[in-house]
Design a protein around this motif. Structure first.
Motif, short mmCIF file in Angstrom:
data_model
loop_
_atom_site.label_atom_id
_atom_site.label_comp_id
_atom_site.label_asym_id
_atom_site.label_seq_id
_atom_site.Cartn_x
_atom_site.Cartn_y
_atom_site.Cartn_z
N GLY A 70 -8.27 -67.03 38.59
CA GLY A 70 -8.52 -66.87 37.16
C GLY A 70 -7.77 -65.69 36.56
O GLY A 70 -6.98 -65.02 37.24
N SER A 71 -8.04 -65.46 35.28
CA SER A 71 -7.35 -64.41 34.53
C SER A 71 -8.35 -63.56 33.76
O SER A 71 -9.43 -64.03 33.37
N LEU A 72 -7.96 -62.32 33.53
CA LEU A 72 -8.70 -61.41 32.67
C LEU A 72 -7.71 -60.52 31.93
O LEU A 72 -6.60 -60.27 32.44
N ARG A 73 -8.13 -60.03 30.77
CA ARG A 73 -7.34 -59.04 30.07
C ARG A 73 -8.20 -57.81 29.83
O ARG A 73 -9.25 -57.91 29.16
N LEU A 74 -7.77 -56.71 30.37
CA LEU A 74 -8.47 -55.44 30.16
C LEU A 74 -7.85 -54.70 28.99
O LEU A 74 -6.64 -54.78 28.77
N SER A 75 -8.68 -53.97 28.27
CA SER A 75 -8.22 -53.16 27.15
C SER A 75 -8.61 -51.71 27.36
O SER A 75 -9.68 -51.43 27.91
N CYS A 76 -7.76 -50.81 26.92
CA CYS A 76 -8.04 -49.38 26.96
C CYS A 76 -7.76 -48.83 25.57
O CYS A 76 -6.60 -48.72 25.16
N ALA A 77 -8.84 -48.54 24.85
CA ALA A 77 -8.71 -48.04 23.49
C ALA A 77 -8.74 -46.52 23.48
O ALA A 77 -9.66 -45.91 24.02
N ALA A 78 -7.74 -45.92 22.86
CA ALA A 78 -7.66 -44.46 22.78
C ALA A 78 -8.22 -43.98 21.45
O ALA A 78 -8.18 -44.68 20.44
N SER A 79 -8.72 -42.75 21.46
CA SER A 79 -9.37 -42.19 20.28
C SER A 79 -8.37 -41.67 19.24
O SER A 79 -8.76 -41.32 18.13
N ARG A 80 -7.11 -41.62 19.61
CA ARG A 80 -6.09 -41.18 18.68
C ARG A 80 -4.79 -41.92 18.97
O ARG A 80 -4.72 -42.70 19.92
N SER A 81 -3.79 -41.65 18.19
CA SER A 81 -2.50 -42.31 18.36
C SER A 81 -1.96 -42.11 19.77
O SER A 81 -2.03 -41.02 20.33
N TYR A 101 4.87 -51.35 38.49
CA TYR A 101 3.72 -52.03 39.08
C TYR A 101 3.62 -51.76 40.58
O TYR A 101 4.63 -51.64 41.26
N ALA A 102 2.39 -51.70 41.05
CA ALA A 102 2.17 -51.66 42.49
C ALA A 102 2.61 -53.00 43.07
O ALA A 102 2.49 -54.04 42.43
N ASP A 103 3.11 -52.97 44.29
CA ASP A 103 3.60 -54.19 44.92
C ASP A 103 2.52 -55.28 44.98
O ASP A 103 2.82 -56.46 44.87
N SER A 104 1.28 -54.86 45.15
CA SER A 104 0.19 -55.83 45.31
C SER A 104 -0.09 -56.65 44.05
O SER A 104 -0.73 -57.69 44.12
N VAL A 105 0.38 -56.18 42.90
CA VAL A 105 0.10 -56.89 41.65
C VAL A 105 1.36 -57.37 40.95
O VAL A 105 1.28 -58.06 39.92
N LYS A 106 2.50 -57.03 41.48
CA LYS A 106 3.77 -57.37 40.84
C LYS A 106 3.89 -58.89 40.69
O LYS A 106 3.62 -59.64 41.63
N GLY A 107 4.25 -59.33 39.50
CA GLY A 107 4.38 -60.75 39.23
C GLY A 107 3.09 -61.40 38.77
O GLY A 107 3.10 -62.55 38.31
N ARG A 108 1.96 -60.69 38.89
CA ARG A 108 0.67 -61.26 38.47
C ARG A 108 0.06 -60.48 37.30
O ARG A 108 -0.64 -61.05 36.46
N LEU A 149 -4.06 -54.65 30.10
CA LEU A 149 -3.65 -55.10 31.42
C LEU A 149 -4.01 -56.58 31.52
O LEU A 149 -5.19 -56.92 31.63
N GLN A 150 -3.00 -57.42 31.46
CA GLN A 150 -3.20 -58.86 31.63
C GLN A 150 -3.14 -59.16 33.12
O GLN A 150 -2.13 -58.84 33.77
N MET A 151 -4.19 -59.74 33.64
CA MET A 151 -4.28 -60.01 35.07
C MET A 151 -4.39 -61.50 35.28
O MET A 151 -5.36 -62.13 34.83
N LEU A 210 -5.82 -63.99 39.87
CA LEU A 210 -6.64 -62.95 40.49
C LEU A 210 -7.08 -63.34 41.89
O LEU A 210 -7.33 -64.52 42.18
N LYS A 211 -7.17 -62.33 42.75
CA LYS A 211 -7.57 -62.51 44.14
C LYS A 211 -8.83 -61.67 44.41
O LYS A 211 -9.06 -60.66 43.73
N PRO A 212 -9.60 -62.04 45.42
CA PRO A 212 -10.79 -61.24 45.74
C PRO A 212 -10.44 -59.76 45.99
O PRO A 212 -11.25 -58.88 45.65
N GLU A 213 -9.28 -59.50 46.53
CA GLU A 213 -8.90 -58.11 46.80
C GLU A 213 -8.56 -57.32 45.53
O GLU A 213 -8.33 -56.11 45.60
N ASP A 214 -8.55 -57.97 44.39
CA ASP A 214 -8.37 -57.27 43.12
C ASP A 214 -9.70 -56.69 42.62
O ASP A 214 -9.72 -55.99 41.60
#
Length: 114
Positions: free
Chosen positions: A16-27, A58-65, A79-81, A84-88
């Motif tokens: 499957g896929s997930l998209r993580l977001s990181c919102a910053a408090s300023r520019s 990217y870390a080798d373990s996630v490159k291309g994914r 971060l668009q993932m 996904l693998k169990p090791e993620d």
């Protein structure tokens, strides 16, 4: 100073896929580098992806994914993932480095079931 708030973590099946977001408090325009790190249970925190200006690494373990991107207008890093693998599985943290300081978010849990 920068506050970072991660979101988007969830329980998902392998493949499957997930998209993580990181919102910053300023520019984030002046922030040198932002990145995603993850920490699996009982393990150290490892880097996953970094974006410095428009250069990505990217870390080798996630490159291309996984894909890291930033929306300067929204002060948010993503971060668009895919494939996904169990090791993620782990807590994913956002990090910002600017003016000699390092800031971390509180983390968001990603669980990938097999």
């Amino acid at each position: 100073q920068v506050q970072l708030v991660e979101s988007g973590g969830d329980l998902v099946q392998a493949g499957g896929s997930l998209r993580l977001s990181c919102a910053a408090s300023r520019s984030i325009l002046s922030i040198n580098a932002m990145g995603w790190y993850r920490q699996a249970p009982g393990k150290q925190r490892d880097w996953v992806a970094i974006i410095a200006r428009e250069t990505t690494t990217y870390a080798d373990s996630v490159k291309g994914r996984f894909t890291i991107s930033r929306d300067n207008a929204k002060n948010t890093v993503y971060l668009q993932m895919n494939s996904l693998k169990p090791e993620d599985t782990g807590v994913y943290y956002c990090k910002a480095e600017t003016a000699g300081w390092t800031y971390w978010g509180q983390g968001t849990q990603v669980t990938v079931s097999s």
